[in-house]
Scaffold this motif. Structure first.
Motif, PDB file in Angstrom:
ATOM      1  N   GLY A  93      26.417 -52.211  58.136  1.00 34.83           N
ATOM      2  CA  GLY A  93      25.380 -52.331  59.015  1.00 34.83           C
ATOM      3  C   GLY A  93      24.669 -53.818  58.453  1.00 34.83           C
ATOM      4  N   VAL A 100      20.595 -53.013  60.601  1.00 31.35           N
ATOM      5  CA  VAL A 100      21.586 -52.111  61.536  1.00 31.35           C
ATOM      6  C   VAL A 100      21.158 -52.335  63.050  1.00 31.35           C
ATOM      7  CG1 VAL A 100      22.178 -49.821  62.146  1.00 31.35           C
ATOM      8  CG2 VAL A 100      22.013 -50.412  59.594  1.00 31.35           C
ATOM      9  N   VAL A 104      23.631 -53.573  65.794  1.00 32.71           N
ATOM     10  CA  VAL A 104      24.120 -52.946  67.381  1.00 32.71           C
ATOM     11  C   VAL A 104      23.947 -54.013  68.156  1.00 32.71           C
ATOM     12  CG1 VAL A 104      23.579 -51.174  68.643  1.00 32.71           C
ATOM     13  CG2 VAL A 104      23.625 -50.595  66.022  1.00 32.71           C
ATOM     14  N   ALA A 147      20.919 -47.037  64.228  1.00 36.10           N
ATOM     15  CA  ALA A 147      21.766 -47.685  65.378  1.00 36.10           C
ATOM     16  C   ALA A 147      21.698 -46.754  66.658  1.00 36.10           C
ATOM     17  CB  ALA A 147      23.395 -47.373  64.754  1.00 36.10           C
ATOM     18  N   ARG A 151      20.640 -49.128  70.274  1.00 36.51           N
ATOM     19  CA  ARG A 151      21.640 -49.225  71.365  1.00 36.51           C
ATOM     20  C   ARG A 151      20.970 -49.253  72.674  1.00 36.51           C
ATOM     21  NH1 ARG A 151      25.531 -43.991  70.967  1.00 36.51           N
ATOM     22  NH2 ARG A 151      23.792 -42.336  71.229  1.00 36.51           N
ATOM     23  N   ILE A 158      28.490 -44.804  68.592  1.00 32.47           N
ATOM     24  CA  ILE A 158      28.001 -45.006  67.268  1.00 32.47           C
ATOM     25  C   ILE A 158      28.719 -43.907  66.235  1.00 32.47           C
ATOM     26  CG2 ILE A 158      26.078 -45.133  65.799  1.00 32.47           C
ATOM     27  CD1 ILE A 158      25.823 -47.351  67.836  1.00 32.47           C
TER      28      ILE A 158
END
Length: 314
Positions: A93, A100, A104, A147, A151, A158
């Motif tokens: 990440g 991270v 994403v 993550a 999103r 994921i």
């Protein structure tokens, strides 16, 4: 032409549907954008984008030296070339929770259908090398939770990769640790689990029994896992098989052999029958569509009056 007509959202939905289908999804690794349409034309379900391959293409070892911008750009280049879903290796990440989250967003914008994050310490190393270290379960879970929270498209997959199996010398101890880690990562919100370096089909079956989400098998050559067939993996409940470095290895092996021939003989005439033809290259690059588009533009007539030079300004 230029880019896939299938939207990233549609690809992500297709990826999730494939993982839920009961049929193993086969994702060879695309080591260049040009290999992505070939993977599609030969009937595979998706395209994998390997971190080890991206590093190798830059002349770097797979120890976390590639940057987020490099990875995102390669993900964008490959994803645009195929209607299939793409799964990209996001290493650890590129940092911790906030890094991270940014990763994403960048990879989501690149058009990938899914990404996986691993639980190694930084700097990471190839999952099939010895001497790896993993972070504690709390940090590993935080990466996945970050993550999932970051999103914007809920269909983006994921996936959580755990390398803990390879950290333990004992197979029984390592498998037990992998099962526990897989459960924790699922609880943190992972849509799928990538258990790295499983040694037997029975170990894959144990991970399958431990979690309710899809699981992935890494069928990389020269690694810790035997090269099981897709049918063998499907029979023990594996949902997705990747072949991350295979095409790069095939290509580099051929390049080295033919360069040796050129050095020895001074010509590649003997190798021509083994080469991809110019016509096939043009098919993969969709030359015909570009030519038709170009011809259409040049054949276009500007409506009357607009083709004239603008009047001179006083």
């Amino acid at each position: 032409m230029l880019s896939s007509s299938v939207t990233p959202s549609e690809k992500r939905k297709a990826f999730r549907a494939g993982l839920a289908s009961g049929t193993i999804q086969r994702f060879p690794g695309a080591f260049t954008p040009l290999t992505a349409p070939l993977i599609q034309q030969l009937g595979f379900e998706g395209v994998y984008i390997s971190g080890a391959v991206m590093a190798a293409e830059l002349g770097l070892p797979d120890i976390g030296l590639t940057t987020l911008s490099e990875v995102a750009e390669r993900g964008r280049q490959i994803s645009r070339m195929t209607d299939l879903p793409t799964l990209i290796d996001a290493d650890t990440g590129f940092g911790e929770a906030m890094n991270v989250a940014r990763a994403v967003h960048e990879l989501e914008d690149a058009g990938v259908a899914g990404l996986h994050l691993e639980d190694q310490v930084n700097p990471k190393r190839c999952g099939h090398l010895d001497g790896k270290e993993v972070v504690g379960v709390e940090i590993a879970a935080q990466r996945i939770a970050a993550a999932v929270q970051a999103r914007r498209d809920p269909d983006l997959v994921i996936m959580a990769r755990t390398d803990i199996r390879g950290v333990h010398g004992s197979s029984s101890e390592g498998l037990a640790a992998a099962v526990d880690r897989a459960k924790a990562l699922e609880a943190a919100g992972a849509d799928a689990i990538f258990p790295e370096a499983m040694a037997t089909l029975e170990e894959f079956a144990a991970i399958r029994a431990a979690v309710d989400v899809p699981i992935l098998a890494n069928m990389t050559e020269f690694g810790k896992s035997p090269l099981f067939t897709h049918q063998q993996l499907q029979d023990v409940g594996v949902n997705l098989a990747i072949h991350p470095v295979s095409l790069l290895r095939v290509a580099m092996g051929a390049i080295e052999r033919e360069l040796g021939l050129l050095a020895e003989t001074g010509t590649l005439d003997e190798a021509v029958p083994r080469m991809q033809t110019r016509a096939r290259l043009y098919e993969l690059n969709d030359y015909a569509a570009y030519s038709a588009f170009d011809a259409g533009v040049f054949d276009f007539e500007v409506p009357g009056g607009f083709a004239q030079e603008p009047p001179a300004r006083p």
